[in-house]
Design a protein around this motif. Sequence first.
Motif, PDB file in Angstrom:
ATOM      1  N   THR A 130      47.529  25.248  42.549  1.00 46.01           N
ATOM      2  CA  THR A 130      46.247  25.303  43.246  1.00 46.01           C
ATOM      3  C   THR A 130      45.159  26.094  42.527  1.00 46.01           C
ATOM      4  O   THR A 130      44.052  25.593  42.377  1.00 46.01           O
ATOM      5  CB  THR A 130      46.448  25.837  44.680  1.00 46.01           C
ATOM      6  OG1 THR A 130      47.570  25.186  45.275  1.00 46.01           O
ATOM      7  CG2 THR A 130      45.217  25.586  45.530  1.00 46.01           C
ATOM      8  N   PRO A 131      45.410  27.336  42.061  1.00 53.42           N
ATOM      9  CA  PRO A 131      44.299  28.098  41.481  1.00 53.42           C
ATOM     10  C   PRO A 131      43.899  27.676  40.077  1.00 53.42           C
ATOM     11  O   PRO A 131      42.844  28.094  39.596  1.00 53.42           O
ATOM     12  CB  PRO A 131      44.831  29.535  41.461  1.00 53.42           C
ATOM     13  CG  PRO A 131      46.306  29.380  41.346  1.00 53.42           C
ATOM     14  CD  PRO A 131      46.634  28.134  42.117  1.00 53.42           C
ATOM     15  N   ARG A 135      42.403  23.386  41.145  1.00 59.09           N
ATOM     16  CA  ARG A 135      41.052  23.892  41.426  1.00 59.09           C
ATOM     17  C   ARG A 135      40.027  23.406  40.399  1.00 59.09           C
ATOM     18  O   ARG A 135      38.936  22.967  40.757  1.00 59.09           O
ATOM     19  CB  ARG A 135      41.085  25.412  41.475  1.00 59.09           C
ATOM     20  CG  ARG A 135      39.763  26.044  41.816  1.00 59.09           C
ATOM     21  CD  ARG A 135      39.882  27.572  41.743  1.00 59.09           C
ATOM     22  NE  ARG A 135      38.611  28.200  41.913  1.00 59.09           N
ATOM     23  CZ  ARG A 135      38.273  28.905  42.974  1.00 59.09           C
ATOM     24  NH1 ARG A 135      39.111  29.060  43.969  1.00 59.09           N
ATOM     25  NH2 ARG A 135      37.085  29.463  43.046  1.00 59.09           N
ATOM     26  N   ASN A 166      42.478  29.737  47.649  1.00 61.02           N
ATOM     27  CA  ASN A 166      41.831  28.711  46.833  1.00 61.02           C
ATOM     28  C   ASN A 166      41.424  27.502  47.661  1.00 61.02           C
ATOM     29  O   ASN A 166      40.364  26.917  47.437  1.00 61.02           O
ATOM     30  CB  ASN A 166      42.746  28.305  45.677  1.00 61.02           C
ATOM     31  CG  ASN A 166      42.692  29.317  44.560  1.00 61.02           C
ATOM     32  OD1 ASN A 166      41.820  29.250  43.714  1.00 61.02           O
ATOM     33  ND2 ASN A 166      43.616  30.278  44.579  1.00 61.02           N
ATOM     34  N   ASP A 169      38.182  28.317  49.343  1.00 58.33           N
ATOM     35  CA  ASP A 169      37.059  28.174  48.409  1.00 58.33           C
ATOM     36  C   ASP A 169      36.676  26.706  48.225  1.00 58.33           C
ATOM     37  O   ASP A 169      35.494  26.372  48.167  1.00 58.33           O
ATOM     38  CB  ASP A 169      37.397  28.775  47.040  1.00 58.33           C
ATOM     39  CG  ASP A 169      37.279  30.285  47.017  1.00 58.33           C
ATOM     40  OD1 ASP A 169      36.694  30.860  47.954  1.00 58.33           O
ATOM     41  OD2 ASP A 169      37.775  30.887  46.047  1.00 58.33           O
TER      42      ASP A 169
END
Length: 190
Positions: A130-131, A135, A166, A169
């Motif tokens: 994910t990050p 992302r 994340n 965001d």
Amino acid sequence: MKKPALLIIDMQNDFASKKAVLPVAGAENVISPLTQVLSEFRARNLPIFHVVRVHHPDGSDVEWFRAEKFKSTPFAVRRTPGADVIDELKPKPGEYLLEKTRMSAFIGTGLDLTLRTLGIEIVVIAGIQTPNCIRTTVFDAMAYNYETVLVNDATGAQTREIHEANVLDMKNIGVTVINAPDLANWLDSI
């Protein structure tokens, strides 16, 4: 109906299999939901992109901050079993296999051109992690003006907290977040 495509990010043996050389914690948890997502896209004959990170054996195309790691533990080396998609998600004929050397599936690849040629307006993104690769691909998809959907339970990171921060965001920039069991209804609605 807007035309969607599925982008499955980095679900490769070196990261997501039992024999991973750089295992991503939690990768095993996304396999089942991701299989469900993949099956739904296959049943509807929608475009599927298996996006894989690959590197030259000498590491000359690895990011500077991963160069030392690559020297000690080479990962995702082109044309090795470690760079292959895990067995549970193996590409079928007609599905796309896209190689990348950076986090984003858009950087240095032909992804945008292929999506536009296919008339794709929406990208549905799942995989690991994910990050990083998720992302950056999501943010680039938004920058390229694609409606972007993240399959929350088919996406993972080293910890639940990292994943959730994340995802928040991404929601804040307009990404739609759904779960695998809701995909069929979402596809019916577009």
